[in-house]
Design a protein around this motif. Structure first.
Motif, PDB file in Angstrom:
ATOM      1  N   GLY A 170       0.821  -1.204   0.000  1.00 29.71           N
ATOM      2  CA  GLY A 170       0.000   0.000   0.000  1.00 29.71           C
ATOM      3  C   GLY A 170       0.858   1.258   0.000  1.00 29.71           C
ATOM      4  N   PHE A 171       0.474   2.248   0.777  1.00 27.87           N
ATOM      5  CA  PHE A 171       1.180   3.529   0.815  1.00 27.87           C
ATOM      6  C   PHE A 171       2.659   3.353   1.142  1.00 27.87           C
ATOM      7  CE2 PHE A 171       2.766   7.272   3.039  1.00 27.87           C
ATOM      8  CZ  PHE A 171       2.435   8.281   2.143  1.00 27.87           C
ATOM      9  N   VAL A 196      -3.246   2.055  -3.828  1.00 28.83           N
ATOM     10  CA  VAL A 196      -3.185   2.722  -2.513  1.00 28.83           C
ATOM     11  C   VAL A 196      -4.619   2.909  -2.015  1.00 28.83           C
ATOM     12  CG1 VAL A 196      -2.439   4.758  -1.234  1.00 28.83           C
ATOM     13  CG2 VAL A 196      -1.058   3.915  -3.136  1.00 28.83           C
ATOM     14  N   THR A 197      -4.980   2.221  -0.951  1.00 26.07           N
ATOM     15  CA  THR A 197      -6.362   2.262  -0.461  1.00 26.07           C
ATOM     16  C   THR A 197      -6.541   3.165   0.763  1.00 26.07           C
ATOM     17  OG1 THR A 197      -5.913   0.242   0.827  1.00 26.07           O
ATOM     18  CG2 THR A 197      -6.912  -0.029  -1.357  1.00 26.07           C
ATOM     19  N   HIS A 198      -5.460   3.498   1.446  1.00 21.09           N
ATOM     20  CA  HIS A 198      -5.560   4.446   2.563  1.00 21.09           C
ATOM     21  C   HIS A 198      -4.180   5.066   2.824  1.00 21.09           C
ATOM     22  CE1 HIS A 198      -3.754   1.208   4.917  1.00 21.09           C
ATOM     23  NE2 HIS A 198      -3.493   2.109   5.856  1.00 21.09           N
ATOM     24  N   ILE A 199      -4.192   6.192   3.496  1.00 17.53           N
ATOM     25  CA  ILE A 199      -2.945   6.893   3.816  1.00 17.53           C
ATOM     26  C   ILE A 199      -2.800   6.996   5.330  1.00 17.53           C
ATOM     27  CG2 ILE A 199      -1.771   9.124   3.689  1.00 17.53           C
ATOM     28  CD1 ILE A 199      -2.726   9.476   0.927  1.00 17.53           C
ATOM     29  N   PRO A 200      -1.672   6.558   5.887  1.00 23.64           N
ATOM     30  CA  PRO A 200      -1.460   6.645   7.339  1.00 23.64           C
ATOM     31  C   PRO A 200      -1.459   8.096   7.827  1.00 23.64           C
ATOM     32  CG  PRO A 200       0.184   5.222   6.297  1.00 23.64           C
ATOM     33  CD  PRO A 200      -0.535   5.936   5.202  1.00 23.64           C
ATOM     34  N   GLU A 201      -1.779   8.287   9.071  1.00 22.78           N
ATOM     35  CA  GLU A 201      -1.862   9.637   9.642  1.00 22.78           C
ATOM     36  C   GLU A 201      -0.509  10.358   9.660  1.00 22.78           C
ATOM     37  OE1 GLU A 201      -3.706   9.543  13.441  1.00 22.78           O
ATOM     38  OE2 GLU A 201      -5.585   8.677  12.706  1.00 22.78           O
ATOM     39  N   SER A 203       1.846  10.432   7.498  1.00 21.50           N
ATOM     40  CA  SER A 203       2.456  10.423   6.160  1.00 21.50           C
ATOM     41  C   SER A 203       2.637  11.819   5.563  1.00 21.50           C
ATOM     42  CB  SER A 203       1.589   9.586   5.211  1.00 21.50           C
ATOM     43  OG  SER A 203       0.276  10.124   5.157  1.00 21.50           O
ATOM     44  N   LYS A 228      -7.269  12.231  -4.505  1.00 18.12           N
ATOM     45  CA  LYS A 228      -7.978  10.999  -4.178  1.00 18.12           C
ATOM     46  C   LYS A 228      -8.352  10.939  -2.696  1.00 18.12           C
ATOM     47  CE  LYS A 228      -7.658   5.960  -4.183  1.00 18.12           C
ATOM     48  NZ  LYS A 228      -6.930   4.740  -4.629  1.00 18.12           N
ATOM     49  N   PHE A 229      -7.423  11.357  -1.844  1.00 20.29           N
ATOM     50  CA  PHE A 229      -7.641  11.212  -0.401  1.00 20.29           C
ATOM     51  C   PHE A 229      -7.992  12.525   0.300  1.00 20.29           C
ATOM     52  CE2 PHE A 229      -5.114   7.508  -1.565  1.00 20.29           C
ATOM     53  CZ  PHE A 229      -5.862   6.495  -0.969  1.00 20.29           C
TER      54      PHE A 229
END
Length: 355
Positions: A170-171, A196-201, A203, A228-229
């Protein structure tokens, strides 16, 4: 005597050339026949493999009777390679339980070793194919080896390695953006974005550093990631990119500002507008059309009336239509002092709006 010798020599040369031509014809025929047999065999194997995959997905391996044709061929290296390719292709078409059944088939017939061997080959398409297959079958233990191909000279290989890293991690798999010097194609950007389905806080710093990267395609990809996010906290950094040397980056930044839009967006765009090249100015007008913010009315009117660029005038007129300013446009077009070009542009914009 000399004439007889010359004729004899020419005859021998002719025979030699004829023999060479016949030999070449025979070689071509043999090769064509071999290719034909190979294509027939591949076709028949494909039917056997497709049947096996379909039945396993529908019924499950444990409920199927033994397929003698499949079992007979399954030990042949070329059959196993074709089976591997078919599994990787099928994985893209299915999800959930069906995907798990495909992976079970992959492990049951020991195809993991087959795919791993490809990573040690010299030919680029074979290496890329091996990475694709290991990624499709999600062979986690292959990741360290795959990561070594991120700096491979072949675009075909390093793009598959990039995709594999993001597909697996992923990310976190985007770490290669820190050092990549080659261009990331639009198609590759799309593949990475989907993975990429999510982004960590935590990042934000990484993303900000990519936005400051000297590689233009890294910056553009990162802007798409922001869209996207909806990473609103980086709005000021996006605004800074409107001074980037690349017009393509500026255009992407304008699109991203629309996606992250807040109460000051239109004012920000109006402020930087005069300092932009024509293609970026047109993108700003497109954004104003989509935004439909009434605050931009006077600005758009000025662009319609005063800007010498016909393309700018068209975009300004269309934006005013989107803001429901048809009466204003009709009024301008009916003035005796309005140039013919301006009248035609307004008529075009009104027709496009079907007013």
């Amino acid at each position: 005597m000399f004439l007889t010798t010359s004729v004899h020599f020419l005859f021998l040369v002719f025979l030699g050339m004829l023999s060479l031509v016949l030999l070449l014809i025979i070689v071509v025929l043999i090769y064509s026949f071999y290719q034909y047999r190979e294509s027939i065999r591949t076709f028949r194997w494909s039917e056997v493999i497709n049947k096996k995959i379909s039945e396993v997905i529908v019924y499950g391996e444990e409920e199927l009777a033994a397929d003698t044709n499949f079992l007979t061929a399954s030990g042949t290296p070329s059959f196993r390679n074709l089976f591997l390719q078919k599994l990787a292709e099928s994985e893209k078409k299915f999800s959930g339980a069906a995907q798990n059944k495909l992976k079970d088939l992959f492990h049951e017939y020991g195809l993991q070793e087959e795919a791993l061997k490809k990573l040690n080959q010299k030919k680029e398409h074979i290496i890329a194919g091996g990475i694709q297959e290991l990624t499709a079958m999600h062979v986690q233990e292959a990741l360290p080896k795959i990561s070594t191909f991120l700096t491979h000279p072949s675009a075909q290989v390093y793009q598959e390695a990039q995709y594999a890293m993001v597909n697996f991690k992923g990310f976190e798999g985007l770490h290669f953006l820190n050092s990549i010097s080659s261009k990331i194609s639009e198609w590759q950007q799309l593949r990475l974005l989907i993975s990429v389905t999510h982004i960590p806080e935590n990042s934000r710093d990484s993303i900000k550093s990519w936005m400051e990267n000297s590689n233009e395609s890294v910056v553009i990809f990162t802007l798409k990631l922001l869209r996207k996010f909806q990473i609103l906290s980086l709005y000021p950094t996006v605004t800074d990119l409107l001074n980037h040397p690349s017009a393509d980056v500026r255009i992407q930044a304008v699109q991203t500002l629309l996606s992250l839009e807040n109460s000051s967006t239109i004012a920000d765009l109006m402020e930087i507008y005069p300092h932009q090249p024509a293609e970026v100015q047109k993108e700003i007008l497109k954004v104003m059309k989509k935004s439909k913010d009434q605050y931009s009315t006077d600005f758009l009117k000025d662009q319609l009336l005063e800007n010498p660029d016909s393309g700018i005038k068209v975009y300004a007129a269309e934006a005013l239509c989107a803001l429901e300013k048809q009466e204003l446009l009709k009024e301008i077009s009916q003035k005796e002092t309005s140039p013919e070009e301006l009248i035609q542009i307004i008529k075009y914009a009104l027709q496009e709006k079907a007013c």
